[in-house]
Design a protein around this motif. Structure first.
Motif, PDB file in Angstrom:
ATOM      1  N   LYS A 194      31.697 -17.312 157.284  1.00  0.00           N
ATOM      2  CA  LYS A 194      30.634 -16.770 158.129  1.00  0.00           C
ATOM      3  C   LYS A 194      31.173 -15.697 159.084  1.00  0.00           C
ATOM      4  N   GLU A 195      32.418 -15.878 159.553  1.00  0.00           N
ATOM      5  CA  GLU A 195      33.038 -14.862 160.411  1.00  0.00           C
ATOM      6  C   GLU A 195      33.124 -13.525 159.667  1.00  0.00           C
ATOM      7  N   LEU A 196      33.549 -13.577 158.407  1.00  0.00           N
ATOM      8  CA  LEU A 196      33.655 -12.353 157.602  1.00  0.00           C
ATOM      9  C   LEU A 196      32.286 -11.757 157.324  1.00  0.00           C
ATOM     10  N   GLN A 197      31.350 -12.607 156.945  1.00  0.00           N
ATOM     11  CA  GLN A 197      30.010 -12.126 156.633  1.00  0.00           C
ATOM     12  C   GLN A 197      29.363 -11.449 157.843  1.00  0.00           C
ATOM     13  N   ALA A 198      29.656 -11.940 159.033  1.00  0.00           N
ATOM     14  CA  ALA A 198      29.119 -11.335 160.255  1.00  0.00           C
ATOM     15  C   ALA A 198      29.655  -9.916 160.448  1.00  0.00           C
ATOM     16  N   LEU A 199      30.802  -9.633 159.827  1.00  0.00           N
ATOM     17  CA  LEU A 199      31.404  -8.291 159.884  1.00  0.00           C
ATOM     18  C   LEU A 199      31.043  -7.457 158.654  1.00  0.00           C
ATOM     19  N   SER A 200      30.118  -7.980 157.840  1.00  0.00           N
ATOM     20  CA  SER A 200      29.698  -7.340 156.582  1.00  0.00           C
ATOM     21  C   SER A 200      30.866  -7.190 155.600  1.00  0.00           C
ATOM     22  N   ILE A 201      31.733  -8.192 155.577  1.00  0.00           N
ATOM     23  CA  ILE A 201      32.839  -8.248 154.620  1.00  0.00           C
ATOM     24  C   ILE A 201      32.570  -9.427 153.700  1.00  0.00           C
ATOM     25  N   PHE A 202      32.634  -9.179 152.394  1.00  0.00           N
ATOM     26  CA  PHE A 202      32.229 -10.201 151.433  1.00  0.00           C
ATOM     27  C   PHE A 202      33.283 -10.486 150.372  1.00  0.00           C
ATOM     28  N   ALA A 203      34.525 -10.091 150.623  1.00  0.00           N
ATOM     29  CA  ALA A 203      35.593 -10.339 149.657  1.00  0.00           C
ATOM     30  C   ALA A 203      36.905 -10.570 150.397  1.00  0.00           C
ATOM     31  N   THR A 204      37.818 -11.241 149.737  1.00  0.00           N
ATOM     32  CA  THR A 204      39.155 -11.451 150.282  1.00  0.00           C
ATOM     33  C   THR A 204      40.159 -10.821 149.340  1.00  0.00           C
ATOM     34  N   PRO A 205      41.351 -10.529 149.821  1.00  0.00           N
ATOM     35  CA  PRO A 205      41.917 -10.811 151.139  1.00  0.00           C
ATOM     36  C   PRO A 205      41.521  -9.753 152.170  1.00  0.00           C
ATOM     37  N   VAL A 206      41.597 -10.185 153.424  1.00  0.00           N
ATOM     38  CA  VAL A 206      41.354  -9.291 154.550  1.00  0.00           C
ATOM     39  C   VAL A 206      42.459  -9.528 155.570  1.00  0.00           C
ATOM     40  N   VAL A 207      43.125  -8.456 155.967  1.00  0.00           N
ATOM     41  CA  VAL A 207      44.146  -8.525 157.009  1.00  0.00           C
ATOM     42  C   VAL A 207      43.557  -7.832 158.235  1.00  0.00           C
ATOM     43  N   MET A 208      43.565  -8.548 159.378  1.00  0.00           N
ATOM     44  CA  MET A 208      42.923  -8.008 160.579  1.00  0.00           C
ATOM     45  C   MET A 208      43.791  -8.151 161.809  1.00  0.00           C
TER      46      MET A 208
END
Length: 81
Positions: free
Chosen positions: A44-58
């Motif tokens: 849900k944290e990712l979806q709130a940022l309009s990101i829908f795939a992994t991996p994500v480095v932040m």
């Protein structure tokens, strides 16, 4: 070392996620791992940022989507200064 936090969003059975965490470990980077397959809150944290795939480095000011070796290395290098 910077006080900046490095967060990595991963999911199960994700080859690029494994590659990202392997690279970070090789570089000796300290990071917080968030597995969206195990914890829906992270999804849900990712979806709130309009990101829908992994991996994500932040970090607080940077987002790297997917396995982008040179960008990840540059980020870790910047953080270690």
């Amino acid at each position: 070392m910077s006080k900046e936090t490095l967060t990595v969003y991963i999911s199960e059975q994700c080859r690029d996620c494994d590659r990202v965490t392997d690279l970070l470990n090789q570089l000796g980077a300290s990071y917080q791992e968030k597995n969206i397959s195990e914890n829906r809150t992270y999804l849900k944290e990712l979806q709130a940022l309009s990101i829908f795939a992994t991996p994500v480095v932040m970090t607080e000011d940077r987002t790297i989507l997917g396995y982008q070796e040179s960008k990840i290395k540059n980020l870790v290098d910047r953080m270690s200064r």
